[in-house]
Motif scaffolding. Structure first.
Motif, PDB file in Angstrom:
ATOM      1  N   LEU A 118      35.799 -13.879  -5.439  1.00 36.41           N
ATOM      2  CA  LEU A 118      37.096 -14.166  -4.805  1.00 36.41           C
ATOM      3  C   LEU A 118      38.246 -13.819  -5.760  1.00 36.41           C
ATOM      4  O   LEU A 118      39.251 -13.246  -5.343  1.00 36.41           O
ATOM      5  CB  LEU A 118      37.176 -15.640  -4.394  1.00 36.41           C
ATOM      6  N   LEU A 119      38.080 -14.193  -7.018  1.00 37.57           N
ATOM      7  CA  LEU A 119      39.149 -13.903  -7.979  1.00 37.57           C
ATOM      8  C   LEU A 119      38.840 -12.617  -8.730  1.00 37.57           C
ATOM      9  O   LEU A 119      37.958 -12.568  -9.569  1.00 37.57           O
ATOM     10  CB  LEU A 119      39.321 -15.066  -8.961  1.00 37.57           C
TER      11      LEU A 119
ATOM     12  N   ILE B 218      28.995 -13.039 -16.379  1.00 42.36           N
ATOM     13  CA  ILE B 218      29.053 -14.490 -16.246  1.00 42.36           C
ATOM     14  C   ILE B 218      28.068 -15.124 -17.238  1.00 42.36           C
ATOM     15  O   ILE B 218      26.913 -14.713 -17.311  1.00 42.36           O
ATOM     16  CB  ILE B 218      28.706 -14.938 -14.814  1.00 42.36           C
TER      17      ILE B 218
ATOM     18  N   GLU C 103      26.913 -19.726  -4.203  1.00 39.46           N
ATOM     19  CA  GLU C 103      27.577 -18.442  -3.976  1.00 39.46           C
ATOM     20  C   GLU C 103      26.578 -17.325  -3.712  1.00 39.46           C
ATOM     21  O   GLU C 103      26.945 -16.248  -3.287  1.00 39.46           O
ATOM     22  CB  GLU C 103      28.454 -18.117  -5.197  1.00 39.46           C
ATOM     23  N   LYS C 104      25.276 -17.633  -3.959  1.00 46.56           N
ATOM     24  CA  LYS C 104      24.269 -16.590  -3.806  1.00 46.56           C
ATOM     25  C   LYS C 104      23.796 -16.455  -2.372  1.00 46.56           C
ATOM     26  O   LYS C 104      23.152 -15.482  -2.018  1.00 46.56           O
ATOM     27  CB  LYS C 104      23.076 -16.912  -4.728  1.00 46.56           C
TER      28      LYS C 104
ATOM     29  N   ILE D  48      40.219 -22.775   1.290  1.00 48.08           N
ATOM     30  CA  ILE D  48      39.449 -21.540   1.359  1.00 48.08           C
ATOM     31  C   ILE D  48      38.838 -21.392   2.762  1.00 48.08           C
ATOM     32  O   ILE D  48      38.986 -20.358   3.411  1.00 48.08           O
ATOM     33  CB  ILE D  48      38.306 -21.551   0.302  1.00 48.08           C
TER      34      ILE D  48
ATOM     35  N   LYS E  42      31.573 -19.862 -13.923  1.00 50.60           N
ATOM     36  CA  LYS E  42      31.088 -19.298 -12.661  1.00 50.60           C
ATOM     37  C   LYS E  42      32.078 -19.764 -11.600  1.00 50.60           C
ATOM     38  O   LYS E  42      31.824 -20.700 -10.845  1.00 50.60           O
ATOM     39  CB  LYS E  42      29.659 -19.781 -12.384  1.00 50.60           C
ATOM     40  N   VAL E  43      33.206 -19.118 -11.578  1.00 47.60           N
ATOM     41  CA  VAL E  43      34.318 -19.511 -10.712  1.00 47.60           C
ATOM     42  C   VAL E  43      33.881 -19.432  -9.245  1.00 47.60           C
ATOM     43  O   VAL E  43      33.259 -18.463  -8.832  1.00 47.60           O
ATOM     44  CB  VAL E  43      35.515 -18.565 -10.956  1.00 47.60           C
ATOM     45  N   ARG E  44      34.173 -20.486  -8.471  1.00 42.75           N
ATOM     46  CA  ARG E  44      33.729 -20.485  -7.080  1.00 42.75           C
ATOM     47  C   ARG E  44      34.473 -19.425  -6.257  1.00 42.75           C
ATOM     48  O   ARG E  44      35.610 -19.071  -6.561  1.00 42.75           O
ATOM     49  CB  ARG E  44      33.948 -21.862  -6.454  1.00 42.75           C
ATOM     50  N   GLY E  45      33.798 -18.939  -5.227  1.00 40.12           N
ATOM     51  CA  GLY E  45      34.412 -17.950  -4.348  1.00 40.12           C
ATOM     52  C   GLY E  45      34.766 -18.572  -3.010  1.00 40.12           C
ATOM     53  O   GLY E  45      35.471 -19.583  -2.957  1.00 40.12           O
ATOM     54  N   ASP E  46      34.218 -18.001  -1.918  1.00 33.03           N
ATOM     55  CA  ASP E  46      34.533 -18.560  -0.605  1.00 33.03           C
ATOM     56  C   ASP E  46      33.348 -19.344  -0.038  1.00 33.03           C
ATOM     57  O   ASP E  46      33.133 -19.389   1.165  1.00 33.03           O
ATOM     58  CB  ASP E  46      34.984 -17.454   0.351  1.00 33.03           C
TER      59      ASP E  46
ATOM     60  N   TYR F 125      43.966 -25.478 -12.190  1.00 39.33           N
ATOM     61  CA  TYR F 125      44.498 -24.121 -12.383  1.00 39.33           C
ATOM     62  C   TYR F 125      43.732 -23.064 -11.583  1.00 39.33           C
ATOM     63  O   TYR F 125      44.322 -22.270 -10.854  1.00 39.33           O
ATOM     64  CB  TYR F 125      44.496 -23.751 -13.877  1.00 39.33           C
TER      65      TYR F 125
ATOM     66  N   THR G   5      31.652 -15.303  -8.021  1.00 43.49           N
ATOM     67  CA  THR G   5      33.025 -15.202  -8.578  1.00 43.49           C
ATOM     68  C   THR G   5      33.871 -14.073  -7.997  1.00 43.49           C
ATOM     69  O   THR G   5      34.881 -13.699  -8.566  1.00 43.49           O
ATOM     70  CB  THR G   5      33.017 -14.991 -10.124  1.00 43.49           C
TER      71      THR G   5
ATOM     72  N   PRO H 160      26.649 -11.750  -6.633  1.00 42.06           N
ATOM     73  CA  PRO H 160      27.492 -12.243  -5.536  1.00 42.06           C
ATOM     74  C   PRO H 160      28.538 -13.270  -5.984  1.00 42.06           C
ATOM     75  O   PRO H 160      29.385 -13.659  -5.179  1.00 42.06           O
ATOM     76  CB  PRO H 160      26.467 -12.910  -4.609  1.00 42.06           C
TER      77      PRO H 160
ATOM     78  N   ARG I 223      47.050 -15.019   0.290  1.00 44.25           N
ATOM     79  CA  ARG I 223      47.407 -13.607   0.252  1.00 44.25           C
ATOM     80  C   ARG I 223      46.587 -12.811   1.274  1.00 44.25           C
ATOM     81  O   ARG I 223      47.093 -11.954   1.970  1.00 44.25           O
ATOM     82  CB  ARG I 223      47.143 -13.068  -1.162  1.00 44.25           C
ATOM     83  N   GLN I 224      45.287 -13.177   1.372  1.00 40.26           N
ATOM     84  CA  GLN I 224      44.411 -12.431   2.279  1.00 40.26           C
ATOM     85  C   GLN I 224      44.577 -12.817   3.738  1.00 40.26           C
ATOM     86  O   GLN I 224      44.508 -11.989   4.629  1.00 40.26           O
ATOM     87  CB  GLN I 224      42.945 -12.647   1.884  1.00 40.26           C
TER      88      GLN I 224
ATOM     89  N   LEU J  59      44.750 -20.619  -8.270  1.00 39.25           N
ATOM     90  CA  LEU J  59      44.610 -19.159  -8.155  1.00 39.25           C
ATOM     91  C   LEU J  59      43.804 -18.787  -6.918  1.00 39.25           C
ATOM     92  O   LEU J  59      44.138 -17.844  -6.199  1.00 39.25           O
ATOM     93  CB  LEU J  59      43.897 -18.583  -9.387  1.00 39.25           C
ATOM     94  N   ARG J  60      42.727 -19.572  -6.648  1.00 37.04           N
ATOM     95  CA  ARG J  60      41.875 -19.258  -5.503  1.00 37.04           C
ATOM     96  C   ARG J  60      42.644 -19.461  -4.209  1.00 37.04           C
ATOM     97  O   ARG J  60      42.577 -18.650  -3.284  1.00 37.04           O
ATOM     98  CB  ARG J  60      40.600 -20.108  -5.531  1.00 37.04           C
TER      99      ARG J  60
ATOM    100  N   GLU K 261      45.011 -16.681  -3.603  1.00 40.15           N
ATOM    101  CA  GLU K 261      44.329 -15.464  -3.163  1.00 40.15           C
ATOM    102  C   GLU K 261      44.003 -15.539  -1.670  1.00 40.15           C
ATOM    103  O   GLU K 261      44.175 -14.567  -0.933  1.00 40.15           O
ATOM    104  CB  GLU K 261      43.055 -15.272  -4.005  1.00 40.15           C
ATOM    105  N   ILE K 262      43.544 -16.722  -1.225  1.00 35.08           N
ATOM    106  CA  ILE K 262      43.209 -16.886   0.200  1.00 35.08           C
ATOM    107  C   ILE K 262      44.473 -16.731   1.058  1.00 35.08           C
ATOM    108  O   ILE K 262      44.464 -16.077   2.103  1.00 35.08           O
ATOM    109  CB  ILE K 262      42.540 -18.268   0.429  1.00 35.08           C
TER     110      ILE K 262
END
Lengths: 347, 511
Positions: free
Chosen positions: B89-90, B150, A141-142, A99, A60-64, A15, B87, B85, A26-27, A19-20, A23-24
């Protein structure tokens, strides 16, 4: 949803991945998908995936991060990747490369390294057929990156990468298996992104038209309906981070007098009807909701669910002698040899 | 003595209960402002009673969800995610229906903060950054603020500090903190926290006047509001956490059924005109849903009763051929459209009316239904209900099943593994009785590291946390009991981290 079904019980919930990916798109617009056969010999393809605990991944949902993991590995190699590939088509991991593909404006390969879900990095066909697992990077992500220049086996890479991942907070992304075009053609399982899409659409069509999802799925991925029934017993325990156990399914309709048992370790491994083995890993054993066709993952199994169990023949390159040592019954601690028990032709 | 009141969309039901006896019940139409129908109910029930004997008045209502569905009374809401930094993206509201997101109601921000699963900081919060945000909020005329950090459920100090800074800058503006609202699952908890912020205004107009009733009637009782999970909160808490009172109806109905039948463990099958709702009782409380709950298109992870609703009821329309049961029902119009009432649509009620098996008498008594059709319909009812029951049962053993609702007569008698129990009296006010029975709960869900704590220490810490939570919400310490403890190791990792969920309940402290 297709990725969920090919996850054979494991691979986590797609799921948030969905969503991720949306979003990608979309961008950055639509992501181009190419076939392994379209690759040239001097192309550079990198495999991407998430690593960590699914429970952490929903918080901690992953980003890019996967875009950064890709760039870090490119920098080390001194060469830009021309495409990315998924390590595992089953479950939430299947969408991770989208991503990086979106951010870097490069295509994603229609294929992967498992054709389903398996629990560990070394179970990818890339490594089984001789691609080097290093250099590899793990990124959080940091902004932290760990680069692995040498690991004496893919299994060792797995162990070191997980140790780093825990320090990074249990939800990270890895980039591994830099390959040229030829290596992808020879070692990847082809067409699995399309396959997942077709299987997902088959289920959605069945839901929209209120038709039988099983038939639809089997048209998208030729295989066999193994069993229909109701979950009557469930035993599970978590050891060394793996959800192990078995589920018993009491038959209905033409299976009324029979009982099916499935043993799992995150993913479904062996299916028995009345104590006789009827399907074994690496062939896919998929449990779906009989009515809706939704995949039922190991953590969602529950007493009383009406389920259909599908057996789908594993792709050819999971069934060679070399592959079976890693992903056959012996790779999961069973003491018997793999046998193909679905009397239908393998695609 | 306690008064339980259920304010529904059409009717308001009430019951007066003394210890374990139902003294009196009352039913009236729901007024536009819920206050006057609640007031009427109380006046009726306390006639001939000593006012000082009424300890508490417990109210359940569907009013808030109506405001949400109609998108009215919603304040300008700011969303702050403490994430550093991570999460990013969403964004907040990623999976919300566009018709709400586009309303220009929201102002979303990512700022420093956030924790890892084991409590380490991703980054610290910055006072200056929050103060600057508050300036923006003032110019945007923000009325309500949601803060989501978080892993705030592992340790809430960052959220608490953020609220303190905001209120220093912006006075008494309502601030909803995610650790007090939801469990692990960043987006779902964030959604629930935003919903809470959005309902604050609506809660003000619904609940704030209730205390005046007490003054007017010169009662010494305290008013409580029932929550989604069968427990209750004070009006003060309901004003702060309205989201917990968004959908208490199904739970109240199940709790009422449990009380009226004396059954603590078993199924409750509520058959109405359009749908059948099936839930499972465990120790007189509904079993909770383990999956995401969708509210008006918004995905959340509330603690809510796990109720399966299927389109099957007394008003279900009959087809001429297989499948005989239509998904549609004549609903409220049964009294004009069904054969039994002189209409021309065949419904399930008509099938049973033809055999004089309904629980009430009907105007048109000369209905003739073919035996074959009748048998086929009954067979389909049986298979539909059996299937739904199997989904809700938690084991293969024979269990009690309490049948309630106006459509109870359609329940097949011969389903394997069920011991059917019918309720003789008062089932029409089951919801109000369920409200009257509400207790106070406490809950804790945290991830613990097994490095520096033993399993026993971890379980104790979780219990203490849950008990303190219950006491803070008004529970009598002596009556608190632990009703659920669940340990979940983090999978795909060598196990050095574990999630523990503990739930406790107790009676209200009347002093």
């Amino acid at each position: 949803m297709g990725a969920g079904i090919l996850g054979t019980g494991g691979g986590g919930n797609p799921y948030i991945g969905k969503l991720r990916a949306q979003e990608i798109v979309r961008q950055y617009g639509n992501i181009k998908v190419i076939q392994p056969n379209q690759l040239k010999d001097d192309d550079l393809v990198i495999c991407l995936g998430g690593i960590g605990a699914p429970t952490v991944g929903v918080e901690k949902v992953r980003g890019d991060e996967s875009a950064r993991a890709l760039n870090e590995l490119e920098n080390y190699l001194g060469k830009k990747a021309t495409a990315v590939i998924s390590g595992e088509i089953g479950g939430s991991n299947s969408l991770e490369p989208i991503i990086a593909a979106g951010k870097n404006n490069i295509p994603m390969i229609d294929g992967d390294g498992m054709g389903r879900a398996f629990p560990e990095i070394h179970m990818k066909t890339f490594f089984i057929y001789g691609v080097s697992w290093t250099p590899a990077v793990v990124c959080d992500e940091k902004g932290n990156t760990a680069l692995f220049t040498k690991a004496i086996s893919a299994h060792w890479l797995e162990k070191m990468a997980r140790a780093v991942t825990i320090q990074m907070g249990c939800a990270a992304v890895f980039a591994t298996a830099p390959m040229n075009g030829n290596e992808v053609k020879n070692t990847a399982i082809h067409g699995t992104l399309t396959l997942a899409k077709n299987v997902g659409e088959a289920v959605q069509n069945a839901q929209n038209n209120k038709t039988d999802p099983v038939n639809n799925i089997l048209q998208a991925y030729p295989g066999k309906l193994l069993f229909e029934g109701k979950i009557s017993d469930l035993a599970r325990s978590t050891t060394d981070g793996f959800a192990r156990g078995h589920v018993l399914i009491e038959g209905s309709n033409q299976y009324k007098k029979n009982t099916l048992k499935i043993e799992f370790q995150n993913e479904n491994l062996i299916a028995y009807i009345d104590n006789k083995i009827v399907c074994m890993v690496p062939d896919l054993i998929c449990i779906i909701d009989s009515e809706t066709g939704d995949p039922i993952t190991t953590e969602l199994l529950r007493y009383g669910f009406r389920v259909s169990v599908l057996a789908l023949p594993a792709p050819e390159n999971l069934c060679t002698q070399k592959a079976l040592e890693v992903v056959g019954p012996k790779g999961f601690g069973y003491d018997f040899e793999y046998e193909y028990l679905l009397n239908i032709p393998r695609k | 003595m306690r008064i339980g009141i259920d304010v529904g969309g059409t009717n308001t039901d009430a019951a007066l209960i003394n210890k374990n006896t139902i003294i009196k019940t009352f039913k009236t139409n729901t007024s536009k402002d819920i206050t006057s129908s609640v007031s009427l109910c109380i006046k009726e029930l306390i006639k001939n009673q000593e006012k000082q004997n009424i300890d508490s008045i417990i109210i359940g209502t569907t009013h808030l969800i109506n405001d949400l569905i109609q998108r009215k009374n919603l304040p300008k809401t700011a969303i702050i995610r403490l994430c550093g930094p991570s999460t990013r993206l969403l964004k907040p509201l990623s999976d919300w229906p566009l018709d709400i997101v586009d309303k220009n109601l929201f102002s979303s921000h990512f700022i420093s903060g956030g924790l890892e699963f084991d409590g380490r900081e991703i980054s610290s919060i910055s006072k200056l950054e929050i103060q600057k945000l508050c300036d923006t909020f003032k110019s945007e005329k923000i009325e309500s603020i949601a803060v989501n950090g978080i892993f705030a459920s592992v340790n809430p100090y960052q959220e608490i500090e953020t609220k303190k800074i905001i209120q220093q800058e912006m006075g008494n503006i309502p601030v909803s903190l995610s650790h007090q609202i939801g469990r692990i699952g960043l987006l779902e908890r964030e959604n629930a926290t935003i919903l809470n912020s959005m309902l604050i205004k609506s809660a003000q107009s619904t609940f704030a006047n209730l205390n005046n009733i007490i003054k007017e009637l010169k009662l010494n009782s305290k008013i409580y509001i029932t929550q989604n999970d069968g427990t209750m909160s004070s009006i003060e808490d309901a004003l702060k956490y309205p989201v917990f009172s968004l959908s208490s109806g199904p739970t109240n109905s199940m709790r009422g059924a449990s009380y009226l039948s004396g059954i603590k463990n078993g199924l409750v099958i509520d058959i109405g005109g359009t749908s059948t709702d099936i839930g499972m009782l465990i120790n007189s409380f509904p079993k909770e849903s383990s999956i995401a709950v969708d509210f008006s298109g918004i995905r959340t992870n509330f603690r809510m009763a796990d109720v399966l609703s299927i389109p099957l009821g007394g008003g279900t329309i009959i087809n001429k051929q297989k499948p005989y049961l239509n998904e549609l029902s004549v609903g409220n119009e049964i009294t004009s459209k069904s054969l039994s009432f002189g209409g021309n649509i065949t419904t399930i009620t008509d099938i049973f009316a033809a055999e004089s098996k309904t629980s009430f008498s009907l105007p048109n008594k000369n209905i003739i239904i073919e035996k074959l059709l009748s048998n086929n319909v009954k067979q389909e009812i049986k298979s539909k209900i059996s299937l739904a029951i199997d989904k809700m049962k938690t084991s293969a053993d024979t269990i009690d099943a309490i049948i309630v609702g106006g459509g109870a007569f359609i329940m097949p008698e011969d389903i394997d593994g069920l011991n059917l129990i019918k309720i003789a009296k008062h089932s029409e006010v089951a919801n109000a009785i369920g409200s009257a029975l509400a207790q106070v709960s406490g809950y804790s869900e945290k991830v613990y590291s097994t490095h520096n704590m033993t399993r026993e220490e971890i379980l104790n810490a979780s219990k203490h946390d849950a008990i303190n939570n219950a006491i803070n919400k008004g529970a009598d310490k002596r009556t608190i009991e632990i009703i659920d403890v669940e340990e979940i190791p983090l999978s795909y990792l060598p196990s050095n981290a574990i999630t523990v969920k503990t739930k406790v309940i107790g009676n209200i402290n009347n002093n």
